[in-house]
Motif scaffolding. Structure first.
Motif, PDB file in Angstrom:
ATOM      1  N   SER A 161       6.556  -9.786  14.520  1.00 14.80           N
ATOM      2  CA  SER A 161       5.369  -8.962  14.360  1.00 14.80           C
ATOM      3  C   SER A 161       5.813  -7.517  14.130  1.00 14.80           C
ATOM      4  CB  SER A 161       4.469  -9.043  15.600  1.00 14.80           C
ATOM      5  OG  SER A 161       4.033 -10.377  15.809  1.00 14.80           O
ATOM      6  N   ASN A 162       5.300  -6.903  13.064  1.00  8.30           N
ATOM      7  CA  ASN A 162       5.759  -5.570  12.687  1.00  8.30           C
ATOM      8  C   ASN A 162       4.623  -4.705  12.172  1.00  8.30           C
ATOM      9  OD1 ASN A 162       8.946  -5.712  12.643  1.00  8.30           O
ATOM     10  ND2 ASN A 162       8.210  -7.612  11.715  1.00  8.30           N
ATOM     11  N   TYR A 163       4.767  -3.384  12.403  1.00 11.94           N
ATOM     12  CA  TYR A 163       3.896  -2.378  11.807  1.00 11.94           C
ATOM     13  C   TYR A 163       4.706  -1.650  10.723  1.00 11.94           C
ATOM     14  CZ  TYR A 163       1.372  -2.996  16.243  1.00 11.94           C
ATOM     15  OH  TYR A 163       0.716  -3.516  17.327  1.00 11.94           O
ATOM     16  N   GLU A 164       4.225  -1.709   9.500  1.00 10.30           N
ATOM     17  CA  GLU A 164       4.913  -1.028   8.396  1.00 10.30           C
ATOM     18  C   GLU A 164       4.023   0.101   7.873  1.00 10.30           C
ATOM     19  OE1 GLU A 164       6.768  -2.058   3.986  1.00 10.30           O
ATOM     20  OE2 GLU A 164       6.531  -3.655   5.475  1.00 10.30           O
ATOM     21  N   TYR A 165       4.555   1.327   7.901  1.00 10.36           N
ATOM     22  CA  TYR A 165       3.788   2.522   7.562  1.00 10.36           C
ATOM     23  C   TYR A 165       4.470   3.235   6.400  1.00 10.36           C
ATOM     24  CZ  TYR A 165       1.712   7.213   8.264  1.00 10.36           C
ATOM     25  OH  TYR A 165       1.072   8.421   8.104  1.00 10.36           O
TER      26      TYR A 165
ATOM     27  N   GLY B  43       4.194   6.816  14.730  1.00 10.17           N
ATOM     28  CA  GLY B  43       4.369   8.241  14.477  1.00 10.17           C
ATOM     29  C   GLY B  43       5.659   8.783  15.072  1.00 10.17           C
ATOM     30  N   LEU B  44       5.998   8.358  16.289  1.00  9.82           N
ATOM     31  CA  LEU B  44       7.247   8.803  16.912  1.00  9.82           C
ATOM     32  C   LEU B  44       8.455   8.327  16.113  1.00  9.82           C
ATOM     33  CD1 LEU B  44       6.426   8.172  20.691  1.00  9.82           C
ATOM     34  CD2 LEU B  44       6.613  10.387  19.536  1.00  9.82           C
ATOM     35  N   GLU B  45       8.372   7.116  15.592  1.00 10.23           N
ATOM     36  CA  GLU B  45       9.481   6.586  14.802  1.00 10.23           C
ATOM     37  C   GLU B  45       9.641   7.342  13.488  1.00 10.23           C
ATOM     38  OE1 GLU B  45      12.586   4.412  13.189  1.00 10.23           O
ATOM     39  OE2 GLU B  45      11.905   4.600  15.267  1.00 10.23           O
ATOM     40  N   ILE B  46       8.529   7.661  12.822  1.00  7.72           N
ATOM     41  CA  ILE B  46       8.649   8.324  11.526  1.00  7.72           C
ATOM     42  C   ILE B  46       9.077   9.785  11.680  1.00  7.72           C
ATOM     43  CG2 ILE B  46       6.297   9.247  11.145  1.00  7.72           C
ATOM     44  CD1 ILE B  46       6.589   7.790   8.321  1.00  7.72           C
ATOM     45  N   VAL B  47       8.821  10.376  12.864  1.00  6.67           N
ATOM     46  CA  VAL B  47       9.275  11.746  13.125  1.00  6.67           C
ATOM     47  C   VAL B  47      10.734  11.759  13.571  1.00  6.67           C
ATOM     48  CG1 VAL B  47       9.010  13.737  14.664  1.00  6.67           C
ATOM     49  CG2 VAL B  47       6.992  12.667  13.642  1.00  6.67           C
ATOM     50  N   ASN B  48      11.091  10.855  14.490  1.00  6.73           N
ATOM     51  CA  ASN B  48      12.409  10.917  15.117  1.00  6.73           C
ATOM     52  C   ASN B  48      13.395   9.870  14.622  1.00  6.73           C
ATOM     53  OD1 ASN B  48      11.448  12.969  16.915  1.00  6.73           O
ATOM     54  ND2 ASN B  48      10.471  11.379  18.150  1.00  6.73           N
TER      55      ASN B  48
ATOM     56  N   ASP C 274       8.046   9.093  -2.016  1.00  8.76           N
ATOM     57  CA  ASP C 274       7.539   8.135  -1.039  1.00  8.76           C
ATOM     58  C   ASP C 274       8.574   7.849   0.052  1.00  8.76           C
ATOM     59  OD1 ASP C 274       8.516   6.588  -3.621  1.00  8.76           O
ATOM     60  OD2 ASP C 274       8.888   5.269  -1.915  1.00  8.76           O
ATOM     61  N   PHE C 275       8.070   7.556   1.236  1.00  9.63           N
ATOM     62  CA  PHE C 275       8.932   7.175   2.343  1.00  9.63           C
ATOM     63  C   PHE C 275       8.090   6.441   3.377  1.00  9.63           C
ATOM     64  CE2 PHE C 275       7.087  11.150   3.568  1.00  9.63           C
ATOM     65  CZ  PHE C 275       6.980  11.140   4.958  1.00  9.63           C
ATOM     66  N   GLY C 276       8.754   5.800   4.338  1.00 11.36           N
ATOM     67  CA  GLY C 276       8.026   5.055   5.355  1.00 11.36           C
ATOM     68  C   GLY C 276       8.975   4.406   6.330  1.00 11.36           C
ATOM     69  N   THR C 277       8.418   3.695   7.296  1.00  8.73           N
ATOM     70  CA  THR C 277       9.233   3.065   8.324  1.00  8.73           C
ATOM     71  C   THR C 277       8.575   1.790   8.817  1.00  8.73           C
ATOM     72  OG1 THR C 277      10.434   3.520  10.384  1.00  8.73           O
ATOM     73  CG2 THR C 277       8.158   4.273  10.283  1.00  8.73           C
TER      74      THR C 277
ATOM     75  N   VAL D 248      -1.685   6.697   1.878  1.00 12.31           N
ATOM     76  CA  VAL D 248      -1.129   6.351   3.192  1.00 12.31           C
ATOM     77  C   VAL D 248      -1.528   4.905   3.484  1.00 12.31           C
ATOM     78  CG1 VAL D 248      -1.073   6.900   5.650  1.00 12.31           C
ATOM     79  CG2 VAL D 248      -1.382   8.746   3.976  1.00 12.31           C
ATOM     80  N   GLU D 249      -0.558   4.102   3.921  1.00 15.34           N
ATOM     81  CA  GLU D 249      -0.860   2.685   4.165  1.00 15.34           C
ATOM     82  C   GLU D 249      -0.168   2.179   5.424  1.00 15.34           C
ATOM     83  OE1 GLU D 249      -1.161  -0.278   0.937  1.00 15.34           O
ATOM     84  OE2 GLU D 249       0.446  -1.356   1.971  1.00 15.34           O
ATOM     85  N   LEU D 250      -0.903   1.395   6.199  1.00 21.76           N
ATOM     86  CA  LEU D 250      -0.370   0.669   7.350  1.00 21.76           C
ATOM     87  C   LEU D 250      -0.571  -0.819   7.112  1.00 21.76           C
ATOM     88  CD1 LEU D 250       0.654   0.447  10.333  1.00 21.76           C
ATOM     89  CD2 LEU D 250      -1.761   0.590  11.006  1.00 21.76           C
TER      90      LEU D 250
END
Length: 276
Positions: free
Chosen positions: A40-44, A73-78, A156-159, A227-229
């Motif tokens: 199970s994953n969240y892709e942003y 959000g913490l992952e994409i910042v840090n 573009d970028f994401g995590t 922006v997509e989740l």
């Protein structure tokens, strides 16, 4: 006659037992494959496209939020992930419209490139395929549109963040991270682009969101932001299967910007295969 019937009944009973045992074995094997492969994953992801140079850029974009916190959000910042912008200041910011993703940079320059060229098959004995491409056929890049460089490249970028639980893809609002802010959430009146399968029953919603944009640019600047989740459960049972919900916003801006702007939001829930 009775003996024949007894033998026949025994064969039928034996065959039925084999079917039951085989069915139980397959069910157990399927359950084992499911449990071993379930993810199970969240892709942003974020896409920004501009046809003109932007200066003194500050953006506040929707971020996946649940109970006023954002693990994504913490992952994409840090986090350390592919294509992370090195020349941007990234942070999470509490705003008047809730927790949002803040992006700051001195400048965004558009990148145009030439049309793709067919790469020939290397000749026998050639060690470098680039030897087979004429210099004038190489991809050309520029910061301005021209007949030689007509293709605008997006930034573009994401995590991707792993979830430690089965994601509630049918009813994410109030139970899972979704893009915020969300105003006037309602069932969509538009027909889906791809016809629904009789085995799938996703639900489609529209809503309004907000983006803050501040930058200096020319009045003919055209900027698009997406922006997509995508939040997904997937597993392997003789082939990959999944279910997910997709939350996205999009906005198109013209000329210089300074303030909050309404964005269009779309949410799709309950898409994919469910085992229960």
């Amino acid at each position: 006659m009775n003996r024949k019937m007894t033998i026949f009944g025994g064969f039928v009973l034996f065959f039925l037992c084999l079917l039951v045992l085989g069915s139980m074995y397959l069910e157990n094997e399927n359950e084992e494959m499911y449990n071993d492969s379930l993810m199970s994953n969240y892709e942003y992801g974020i896409i920004i496209e501009s046809n003109r140079t932007l200066q003194n850029v500050t953006l506040y974009l929707p971020i996946p939020v649940f109970e006023n916190e954002s693990e994504v959000g913490l992952e994409i910042v840090n986090g350390d992930y592919y294509n992370k912008p090195s020349n941007w200041n990234l942070s999470l910011e509490d705003t008047e419209h809730g927790l949002m993703f803040k992006m700051e940079t001195a400048e965004i320059k558009p990148v145009y490139h030439s049309l793709p060229v067919a790469v020939p098959e290397p000749e026998h004995g050639s060690e470098n395929i680039e030897d087979e491409v004429e210099e004038e056929e190489q991809i050309v890049e520029s910061n301005e549109y021209s007949e030689e460089t007509p293709v605008l490249t997006s930034f573009d970028f994401g995590t991707n963040v792993k979830a430690e639980h089965m994601i509630n893809t049918r009813f994410p609002v109030g139970n899972e991270p979704v893009l915020l802010p969300k105003h006037n959430l309602r069932e969509s009146e538009e027909e889906p682009i791809v016809p629904r399968s009789e085995h799938l029953n996703p639900e489609y919603f529209d809503y309004e969101s907000l983006v803050y944009a501040h930058y200096d640019t020319s009045h003919d600047a055209d900027v698009q932001i997406f922006v997509e989740l995508n939040s997904r459960n997937e597993w392997w049972i003789y082939g990959w299967q999944y279910n997910d919900y997709v939350d996205r916003i999009s906005i198109r801006l013209s000329g210089p910007q300074e303030g909050w702007v309404k964005a269009e939001g779309k949410l799709t829930t309950g898409d994919g295969i469910y085992r229960e």
